[in-house]
Design a protein around this motif. Structure first.
Motif, short mmCIF file in Angstrom:
data_model
loop_
_atom_site.label_atom_id
_atom_site.label_comp_id
_atom_site.label_asym_id
_atom_site.label_seq_id
_atom_site.Cartn_x
_atom_site.Cartn_y
_atom_site.Cartn_z
N ILE A 5 0.87 -1.16 0.00
CA ILE A 5 0.00 0.00 0.00
C ILE A 5 0.91 1.21 0.00
CG2 ILE A 5 -1.79 1.28 1.22
CD1 ILE A 5 -2.77 -1.38 2.33
N SER A 6 0.95 1.92 -1.15
CA SER A 6 1.87 3.04 -1.28
C SER A 6 1.33 4.30 -0.63
CB SER A 6 2.19 3.30 -2.76
OG SER A 6 1.02 3.64 -3.45
N THR A 7 0.05 4.57 -0.75
CA THR A 7 -0.59 5.69 -0.07
C THR A 7 -1.75 5.10 0.69
OG1 THR A 7 -0.02 7.12 -1.93
CG2 THR A 7 -1.67 7.94 -0.39
N PRO A 8 -1.70 5.10 2.01
CA PRO A 8 -2.73 4.40 2.78
C PRO A 8 -4.14 4.76 2.33
CG PRO A 8 -1.02 5.25 4.23
CD PRO A 8 -0.74 5.78 2.85
N GLY A 9 -4.91 3.70 2.06
CA GLY A 9 -6.30 3.88 1.72
C GLY A 9 -6.60 4.30 0.30
N THR A 10 -5.60 4.53 -0.55
CA THR A 10 -5.91 4.99 -1.90
C THR A 10 -5.32 4.13 -3.00
OG1 THR A 10 -4.00 6.48 -1.92
CG2 THR A 10 -6.09 7.40 -1.17
N GLU A 11 -4.44 3.20 -2.68
CA GLU A 11 -3.86 2.36 -3.72
C GLU A 11 -3.56 0.97 -3.17
OE1 GLU A 11 -0.95 3.13 -7.31
OE2 GLU A 11 0.14 3.15 -5.42
N LEU A 12 -3.81 -0.01 -4.01
CA LEU A 12 -3.49 -1.39 -3.68
C LEU A 12 -2.75 -1.99 -4.87
CD1 LEU A 12 -5.11 -4.19 -2.00
CD2 LEU A 12 -5.09 -4.42 -4.47
N VAL A 13 -1.67 -2.70 -4.59
CA VAL A 13 -0.91 -3.39 -5.62
C VAL A 13 -0.74 -4.83 -5.16
CG1 VAL A 13 1.26 -3.52 -6.91
CG2 VAL A 13 0.35 -1.29 -6.21
N GLN A 14 -1.14 -5.77 -6.02
CA GLN A 14 -1.05 -7.18 -5.66
C GLN A 14 -0.62 -8.01 -6.86
OE1 GLN A 14 -1.70 -8.81 -2.58
NE2 GLN A 14 -0.69 -10.42 -3.73
N ARG A 15 0.42 -8.81 -6.68
CA ARG A 15 0.82 -9.78 -7.70
C ARG A 15 0.09 -11.08 -7.39
NH1 ARG A 15 7.08 -9.66 -8.82
NH2 ARG A 15 6.33 -10.52 -10.76
N LEU A 16 -0.43 -11.71 -8.45
CA LEU A 16 -1.21 -12.94 -8.30
C LEU A 16 -0.72 -13.98 -9.31
CD1 LEU A 16 -4.46 -10.92 -8.21
CD2 LEU A 16 -3.75 -12.37 -6.32
N SER A 17 -0.91 -15.23 -8.97
CA SER A 17 -0.49 -16.30 -9.90
C SER A 17 -1.32 -16.22 -11.17
CB SER A 17 -0.64 -17.66 -9.24
OG SER A 17 -2.00 -17.94 -8.99
N GLU A 72 -0.20 -8.70 -12.34
CA GLU A 72 -0.32 -7.72 -11.26
C GLU A 72 -1.63 -6.96 -11.39
OE1 GLU A 72 3.07 -5.15 -9.74
OE2 GLU A 72 1.85 -3.67 -10.85
N LEU A 73 -2.29 -6.77 -10.26
CA LEU A 73 -3.48 -5.95 -10.15
C LEU A 73 -3.12 -4.69 -9.38
CD1 LEU A 73 -6.61 -5.47 -10.25
CD2 LEU A 73 -6.70 -6.70 -8.06
N ARG A 74 -3.52 -3.55 -9.92
CA ARG A 74 -3.33 -2.28 -9.22
C ARG A 74 -4.66 -1.53 -9.23
NH1 ARG A 74 1.25 1.07 -8.21
NH2 ARG A 74 2.42 -0.55 -9.28
N LEU A 75 -5.11 -1.11 -8.06
CA LEU A 75 -6.30 -0.28 -7.92
C LEU A 75 -5.87 1.03 -7.30
CD1 LEU A 75 -8.69 -2.92 -6.28
CD2 LEU A 75 -8.52 -2.33 -8.71
N SER A 76 -6.27 2.13 -7.90
CA SER A 76 -5.91 3.46 -7.40
C SER A 76 -7.16 4.32 -7.32
CB SER A 76 -4.90 4.14 -8.31
OG SER A 76 -3.74 3.35 -8.46
N LEU A 77 -7.41 4.87 -6.16
CA LEU A 77 -8.52 5.79 -5.97
C LEU A 77 -7.95 7.20 -6.14
CD1 LEU A 77 -11.51 5.66 -5.25
CD2 LEU A 77 -10.86 5.91 -2.86
N LEU A 78 -8.33 7.85 -7.23
CA LEU A 78 -7.82 9.17 -7.57
C LEU A 78 -8.93 10.18 -7.26
CD1 LEU A 78 -6.30 8.15 -11.02
CD2 LEU A 78 -5.15 8.19 -8.79
N ARG A 79 -9.02 10.57 -6.00
CA ARG A 79 -10.11 11.44 -5.57
C ARG A 79 -10.09 12.79 -6.27
NH1 ARG A 79 -12.26 9.10 -0.59
NH2 ARG A 79 -10.73 7.63 0.18
N GLU A 80 -8.90 13.32 -6.54
CA GLU A 80 -8.81 14.63 -7.20
C GLU A 80 -9.39 14.60 -8.60
OE1 GLU A 80 -5.18 12.36 -8.32
OE2 GLU A 80 -6.21 12.71 -6.41
N ARG A 81 -9.44 13.41 -9.22
CA ARG A 81 -10.02 13.25 -10.55
C ARG A 81 -11.35 12.52 -10.51
NH1 ARG A 81 -5.60 10.32 -13.71
NH2 ARG A 81 -7.37 9.97 -15.10
#
Length: 147
Positions: A5-17, A72-81
């Motif tokens: 978690i690079s910025t708490p609560g706003t991004e998730l990065v996960q590598r999966l098989s 890899e899955l990445r989810l980012s919550l970009l509140r400013e946008r």
């Protein structure tokens, strides 16, 4: 499960098989992460995001798989946008995306049409190894997160 978690609560990065199980986990992780961010599991954003992740993860596992390499899955919550950005990266850069090459009877490429219809914006970015398919969904029509 190792989650960065690079910025708490706003991004998730996960590598999966790069397996069907990994694709299912990506979809489930998307729903649970959005719920944690205040977007309910039964809400429109969660349904749409899980559908898109299911399609992109299935493509990564089916068409983008390289033995011994994860996706890899990445989810980012970009509140400013007012945007949720979804990224699914795989290790195959040599296989371009396909859209219904053989018409409606073609079983390949249908999912990308769904992604195209549901996304506010989407595209493909080449990487050193492989590619990333990214999708942006608007948050405006969804329930606002708890603050």
């Amino acid at each position: 499960m190792n989650v960065e978690i690079s910025t708490p609560g706003t991004e998730l990065v996960q590598r999966l098989s790069a397996t069907p199980r990994g694709a299912r986990l990506a979809r489930r992780l998307t729903g649970s992460t959005l719920a944690t961010w205040g977007y309910p599991h039964d809400g429109d954003l969660s349904h749409t995001a899980r559908l898109i992740v299911a399609e992109l993860a299935a493509n990564a596992v089916t068409h983008g798989r390289v033995p011994g390499r994860d996706f890899e899955l990445r989810l980012s919550l970009l509140r400013e946008r007012d945007t949720l950005r979804i990224e699914v990266s795989d290790a195959r850069g040599d296989r371009p995306l396909r859209f219904l090459d053989g018409g409606l009877e073609d079983e390949n490429g249908r999912g990308l049409v769904i992604v195209q219809v549901l996304a506010k914006l989407w595209g493909v970015t080449e990487r050193d190894v492989g590619k990333t398919v990214w999708v942006e969904l608007g948050l405006t029509a969804s329930r606002r997160p708890r603050t």
